[in-house]
Scaffold this motif. Structure first.
Motif: not given
Ligand code: MRU
Length: 369
Positions: A27-40
């Motif tokens: 999404k960079l550089p236009h959007l800054f988003e973090t993502v949660a990884l909860t599984s393999m």
């Protein structure tokens, strides 16, 4: 490094101590988003779909992926299933195998009930080690940059060309090719970076330009084919790129287009350096062109481009005619003879078997044994 003044690493553990968080780099550089990884599976998808990318970060994410897998099911069967699933995500960056091997070797002798906690601990160590390694690469590269700059008669700006993103976004922090650049900038050396576009995914424009801007490093974006022209006109003092896999004899595999920059650099007497952490050296291979697997990626990366529209939205557009066939080789190999030197955490080595073995005798010896 900072994003809008807030310090970030590219991968970290959430407050619950289990969830792994990343920056979505698609999404960079236009959007800054973090993502949660909860599984393999989340970790595997993040690597495959390039939410995380760059050899060292792929290795660190795989290590955390093993930790997520051990939390789901710490059995021997799942240890090897998780290894295989993560190993298949991307073929070229050898740090993936390195991170997975480090985890498997550490976890296999442990009782299953001890594995999850141990795997998180090991993943954190791998991430911390990457930060320390990249910082050391920065120190060693800084010496080289300082030397070049002091040799410039006018002490004017030092122009560095880089390809793709071997920046902090490609590692856990600092970057490999960019670590010396950040350290030189911070030391007051007037450094300026030519940032290659890096089609098809534009990691240069989308990621390198973004992070250099965030740190205030002067830079100029150029199309992929401009480098040779700039070198002919004395506008490039030095090239520094990263690598996804470097063979024991110093052949360097990196993002497609790197080889052409190295050819142009040699033709114009421009030093061409490759910055790499030791986990990127594949001691089992001795001929990069023959032996390194080159990832072939989806045609859509070539046929389409993603970017911001005038009204602040983002959009994907088609850039080639409907129906035209496409090939998308993601990496190429620059033979050792075109590489001036390898900037590692232990110093700068000649791009040769002897150069690498002199800096890393214990790793070279282990492979020979
Ligand atoms: O396809 P990518 O974006 O993962 O490719 C990244 C590169 O080619 C980098 O130059 C390389 O991984 C070195 S990262 C320090």
């Amino acid at each position: 490094m900072n994003i809008n003044g807030t310090p970030y690493r590219t991968i970290w553990l959430a407050d619950d101590g289990r969830t792994v968080e990343i920056i979505d780099q698609t999404k960079l550089p236009h959007l800054f988003e973090t993502v949660a990884l909860t599984s393999m599976d989340d970790a595997a998808r993040a690597i495959r779909d390039m939410l995380v990318r760059g050899a060292p970060l792929i290795g660190a994410t795989a290590a955390y992926g093993m930790a997520l897998a051990m939390r789901e099911d710490p059995s021997d069967g799942n240890l090897s299933a998780a290894y295989d699933a993560l190993f298949e995500t991307r073929p070229t960056a050898v740090n993936l195998r390195w991170g997975l091997d480090a985890q498997r070797t550490f976890l296999a002798p442990l009782a299953p009930e001890a594995r999850a906690e141990a795997a998180y601990r090991r993943a954190a160590e791998i991430a911390d080690a990457d930060v320390a390694i990249c910082s050391a690469i920065g120190d060693n590269g800084l010496m080289l940059i300082r030397h070049l700059w002091e040799g410039k008669p006018d002490k004017g700006r030092l122009n560095v060309l880089t390809h793709c993103n071997a920046g902090w976004l490609a590692t856990v922090d600092w970057g490999t090719a960019t670590a010396p650049i950040y350290k030189a900038h911070d030391a007051g050396i007037p450094i300026h970076v030519w940032v290659d576009e890096t089609r098809p995914r534009n990691q240069g424009f989308n990621l390198t330009a973004f992070e250099l801007a965030q740190h205030g490093v002067p830079h100029t974006c150029i199309v992929d084919n401009a480098g040779g022209h700039l070198m002919q006109h004395g506008e490039v003092d030095l090239c520094i790129v990263g690598t996804d896999r470097t063979t024991a004899n110093g052949d360097v595999c990196n993002k497609i287009g790197t080889y052409l920059k190295a050819l142009a650099a040699q033709d114009n007497g421009v030093p061409f350096y490759v910055a790499l952490p030791s986990p990127t050296i594949d001691w089992t291979l001795h001929d990069g062109i023959r032996d390194i697997p080159i990832e072939q990626r989806a045609a859509a990366e070539v046929t389409h481009l993603w970017g911001a529209t005038g009204d602040g939205d983002t959009a994907t557009i088609r850039v080639i005619p409907e129906g035209s066939p496409v090939a998308n080789h993601a990496f190429d190999v620059t033979p050792a003879r075109l590489v001036t030197g390898l900037i590692t955490e232990r110093g700068v080595a000649a791009a040769s078997r002897r150069g690498l073995a002199t800096l890393f005798p214990e790793l070279a010896d282990r492979r020979r044994a």
